[in-house]
Scaffold this active site. Sequence first.
Site, mmCIF file in Angstrom:
data_model
loop_
_atom_site.group_PDB
_atom_site.id
_atom_site.type_symbol
_atom_site.label_atom_id
_atom_site.label_comp_id
_atom_site.label_asym_id
_atom_site.label_seq_id
_atom_site.Cartn_x
_atom_site.Cartn_y
_atom_site.Cartn_z
ATOM 1 N N GLU A 92 0.905 -1.168 0.013
ATOM 2 C CA GLU A 92 0.063 -0.006 0.107
ATOM 3 C C GLU A 92 0.821 1.351 -0.097
ATOM 4 O O GLU A 92 2.152 1.207 0.485
ATOM 5 C CB GLU A 92 -0.894 -0.142 1.141
ATOM 6 C CG GLU A 92 -1.859 -1.392 1.209
ATOM 7 C CD GLU A 92 -2.824 -1.141 2.296
ATOM 8 O OE1 GLU A 92 -3.897 -1.795 2.167
ATOM 9 O OE2 GLU A 92 -2.710 -0.388 3.276
ATOM 10 N N CYS A 105 3.605 8.585 0.372
ATOM 11 C CA CYS A 105 4.332 7.798 1.461
ATOM 12 C C CYS A 105 4.335 6.327 0.847
ATOM 13 O O CYS A 105 3.181 5.737 0.175
ATOM 14 C CB CYS A 105 3.151 7.622 2.501
ATOM 15 S SG CYS A 105 3.706 6.456 3.867
ATOM 16 N N CYS A 112 6.695 -6.908 6.944
ATOM 17 C CA CYS A 112 7.722 -6.250 7.818
ATOM 18 C C CYS A 112 7.999 -7.387 8.804
ATOM 19 O O CYS A 112 7.048 -8.011 9.420
ATOM 20 C CB CYS A 112 7.229 -4.952 8.312
ATOM 21 S SG CYS A 112 8.773 -4.369 9.444
ATOM 22 N N CYS A 116 6.431 -4.558 15.484
ATOM 23 C CA CYS A 116 5.857 -3.511 16.368
ATOM 24 C C CYS A 116 4.474 -3.645 16.909
ATOM 25 O O CYS A 116 3.578 -4.080 16.179
ATOM 26 C CB CYS A 116 6.016 -2.147 15.746
ATOM 27 S SG CYS A 116 7.944 -1.615 15.210
ATOM 28 N N CYS A 119 1.163 -1.873 14.933
ATOM 29 C CA CYS A 119 1.222 -1.567 13.534
ATOM 30 C C CYS A 119 0.791 -2.955 12.789
ATOM 31 O O CYS A 119 1.048 -4.224 12.840
ATOM 32 C CB CYS A 119 2.759 -1.620 13.161
ATOM 33 S SG CYS A 119 3.179 -1.240 11.418
ATOM 34 N N CYS A 333 -0.689 6.555 9.992
ATOM 35 C CA CYS A 333 0.520 5.783 10.132
ATOM 36 C C CYS A 333 0.523 4.469 10.942
ATOM 37 O O CYS A 333 -0.753 4.543 11.838
ATOM 38 C CB CYS A 333 1.352 6.575 11.186
ATOM 39 S SG CYS A 333 2.076 7.992 10.229
HETATM 40 S S1 SF4 Z 1 6.347 0.221 12.574
HETATM 41 FE FE1 SF4 Z 1 5.268 -1.483 11.228
HETATM 42 S S2 SF4 Z 1 6.493 -1.010 9.109
HETATM 43 FE FE2 SF4 Z 1 7.524 0.163 10.768
HETATM 44 S S3 SF4 Z 1 9.257 -0.979 11.624
HETATM 45 FE FE3 SF4 Z 1 7.573 -1.275 13.026
HETATM 46 S S4 SF4 Z 1 6.514 -3.187 12.259
HETATM 47 FE FE4 SF4 Z 1 7.763 -2.620 10.534
#
Ligand code: SF4
Length: 347
Positions: A92, A105, A112, A116, A119, A333
């Site tokens: 995306e 963006c 990923c 986190c 996220c 975000c």
């Molecule tokens: S915020 Fe999301 S995209 Fe960014 S490093 Fe952490 S898990 Fe990965």
Amino acid sequence: MEKKNLKGMTLQELEDYMAELGEPAYRAKQIFRWIYRGATRFDSMTDLPKELINKLNARSRIGKIKIHGKYESAIDNTVKYVFLLEDGNMVEGVKMEYSFGMSACVSSQVGCRMGCAFCASTIGGLVRNLTSGEMADEILAIQEDTGKNVSRIAVMGSGEPLLNYDELMRFLNLVNSPQAFNISLRRVTISTCGIIPEIIRLADEGIPVTLAVSLHAPDDSIRDRIMPVNRNYPILQLLDACKYYIIKTKRRVTFEYAMISGVNDTTECAQKLSRLLKGMLCHVNLIPLNPVKEKGLKKSDPKKVAAFKKILEDCGISTTVRREMGADIEAACGQLRRSMMLDGVKR
Ligand code: SF4
């Protein structure tokens, strides 16, 4: 023989390729210009001789990602794009319009692996890195769709860009190249969760990109819980790397801080953060958490956000509360995903 994808090559790489084909270097410049004007076929490059077009058609191609879905915010002019890559994966990207121009963006990886807690991009882990050509194509697709040029870029979509370092550098070369996107690197922001060795490496490149560090906590015990990367790269060492970045680039570092109710939004947290950042050439971006339904975390009360901001500002730390762009289309975000399929929701 697999055809060579010319999208994503730097001008130097294309010149080397022309030399391999026995063609003069100025042909590379012509092809390079066409590709970043959006050409997808060699036949449409009207200043190339027929023999060269035939040679290119036989050995090369121009990769292209497609817009698979497009979601327009009803509350602002943010648009979220779902891009279909040539191998069937999806990522995306988002475009936002401001008084100073259009900002994009972009994602740097499919998924990923950083985990986190707040996220959406990390649900499902990392699938693969994007190539420089795919990152450039996110920009080209947005430009083609809107009929306008992108003037600022944030590499803040899915993925940890500093773990796709070489492709990121090739992408930045294209962004900055006068014959490609011709965007000053001062208008590019690279976001990282805090991969210390790569921050040092980026500082040593001597390029003026803005570094945005996802900090999200004022100490190791909170950061360990919401950002597993902190167990390898703890907060004080991370801040030392940021100070090195500031010294080398003379650029202000941005710290992103998602305000999560009951986790990192107390007065004590604000005071601790102030002590850590006092006197540093930095800016803090407070982001009322954008909810991700699988994660179960809640955004802080606006009064808490305002109080947090005041404590930082009273210590002389430049602080803003980020506007929640595109929250109704999950374009904000931490809400970007690997693909629509992860939602389990048909839209
Ligand atoms: S915020 Fe999301 S995209 Fe960014 S490093 Fe952490 S898990 Fe990965």
